[in-house]
Write a protein that holds these residues in place. Sequence first.
Motif, PDB file in Angstrom:
ATOM      1  N   ILE A  27     -13.584  37.683  -5.939  1.00 59.52           N
ATOM      2  CA  ILE A  27     -12.939  38.004  -4.667  1.00 59.52           C
ATOM      3  C   ILE A  27     -11.612  38.670  -4.968  1.00 59.52           C
ATOM      4  N   SER A  28     -11.312  39.772  -4.269  1.00 64.57           N
ATOM      5  CA  SER A  28     -10.028  40.452  -4.444  1.00 64.57           C
ATOM      6  C   SER A  28      -9.378  40.675  -3.090  1.00 64.57           C
ATOM      7  N   ALA A  29      -8.062  40.613  -3.064  1.00 63.64           N
ATOM      8  CA  ALA A  29      -7.285  40.879  -1.857  1.00 63.64           C
ATOM      9  C   ALA A  29      -6.252  41.942  -2.180  1.00 63.64           C
ATOM     10  N   GLY A  30      -6.022  42.863  -1.232  1.00 66.41           N
ATOM     11  CA  GLY A  30      -5.171  43.991  -1.542  1.00 66.41           C
ATOM     12  C   GLY A  30      -4.094  44.292  -0.528  1.00 66.41           C
ATOM     13  N   ASN A  54      -2.166  44.020   7.858  1.00 68.53           N
ATOM     14  CA  ASN A  54      -1.214  44.374   6.801  1.00 68.53           C
ATOM     15  C   ASN A  54      -1.664  43.702   5.512  1.00 68.53           C
ATOM     16  N   SER A  55      -0.855  43.787   4.481  1.00 72.55           N
ATOM     17  CA  SER A  55      -1.208  43.310   3.146  1.00 72.55           C
ATOM     18  C   SER A  55      -1.720  41.869   3.155  1.00 72.55           C
ATOM     19  N   VAL A  56      -2.765  41.623   2.373  1.00 71.39           N
ATOM     20  CA  VAL A  56      -3.263  40.266   2.168  1.00 71.39           C
ATOM     21  C   VAL A  56      -2.601  39.731   0.904  1.00 71.39           C
ATOM     22  N   ASN A  57      -1.607  38.870   1.098  1.00 70.98           N
ATOM     23  CA  ASN A  57      -0.726  38.464   0.003  1.00 70.98           C
ATOM     24  C   ASN A  57      -1.258  37.299  -0.825  1.00 70.98           C
ATOM     25  N   SER A  58      -2.099  36.471  -0.221  1.00 65.54           N
ATOM     26  CA  SER A  58      -2.520  35.248  -0.892  1.00 65.54           C
ATOM     27  C   SER A  58      -3.861  34.808  -0.315  1.00 65.54           C
ATOM     28  N   MET A  59      -4.634  34.077  -1.120  1.00 64.68           N
ATOM     29  CA  MET A  59      -5.901  33.537  -0.625  1.00 64.68           C
ATOM     30  C   MET A  59      -6.248  32.282  -1.394  1.00 64.68           C
ATOM     31  N   SER A  60      -7.122  31.461  -0.792  1.00 62.15           N
ATOM     32  CA  SER A  60      -7.538  30.207  -1.407  1.00 62.15           C
ATOM     33  C   SER A  60      -8.948  29.891  -0.936  1.00 62.15           C
ATOM     34  N   LEU A  61      -9.830  29.580  -1.876  1.00 60.43           N
ATOM     35  CA  LEU A  61     -11.227  29.273  -1.579  1.00 60.43           C
ATOM     36  C   LEU A  61     -11.395  27.761  -1.494  1.00 60.43           C
TER      37      LEU A  61
END
Length: 302
Positions: A27-30, A54-61
Amino acid sequence: MKELATFEAHGSYVLNLCFTHDRQILISAGMDNVVKLWSVPDWAPVRTFEGHANSVNSMSLSPDGQRLVTGSTDQTVKVWSFPDGAQRQTLQDRKKTVASVRMSSDGAWIAAGSYGGRARVWTLDGQDVVSIKASKKNLSSVAFSPDGKTLATSGLGDEIMLWALPSGEPIGALEGHSTAVWSLGFIHDGRNLVSLGYEQGIRFWDTDTWLPSRIVRADRDGVRGIVFSSDEKLAALSMESRVQLWSVEEWAPTAELPISTKVVSSLAFSPDGSLLAIGGADRKIRIWEIGSQAVGEARVEV
């Protein structure tokens, strides 16, 4: 070790990377406002999650792999059904950029740290747990302890703050960094909290005493990020246009990967520790074969 693949992934910086727990998807966020899914090991595009402005700065599964939480400069936290990408919740607090999101180890709670210094905790279905005025300055990182009883926050201030959950009452402040603390993460089954400071200092805090058990200075050229393999024997550090692998026990570099990008913006180990995904300012993701140096499910990001 060798580079296995390089592919263009986003329209701008690749800000965050994460493998699914079964190693089947990266998974990538940009900075281009989207989340993308890539199949392993052919790295073919699977799906794009669109919805942030806008920008996706952080993510958590989530631990069960059924929900993905993202935080954005558009001032929202989104909860997505995974892997189909259906939006389940959109959460917002005080209209500030969301710099960091994390899910608790049991998957029940979401924490978000935002510009303006506020940390917020919700249940997975969007119910309020607690709102904490953690700092007068922007937050850059939040982290749950493995037992879910403590939330650590950090940002442009030089202190790490600890908060009791679910009350949000302050436990204390950890001092020692200067200027800012970029990132936080609990390791060793919660026995240590690891913090990365602007001054390039990495501190291992003993969670029984909240005193530093180890203080190291990683590199003079600027450490931007750090991730650990889940056996916590190996760490990958991003340093501008370089990535180094470090032995955690000896805290010494074991290898350096030549990366042809001006800025390394994200890192992630695969669950079995055999692969390292590297995201850059050049919009590309690079996949490196690490081999047997890291084993187990690698999902600790600091």
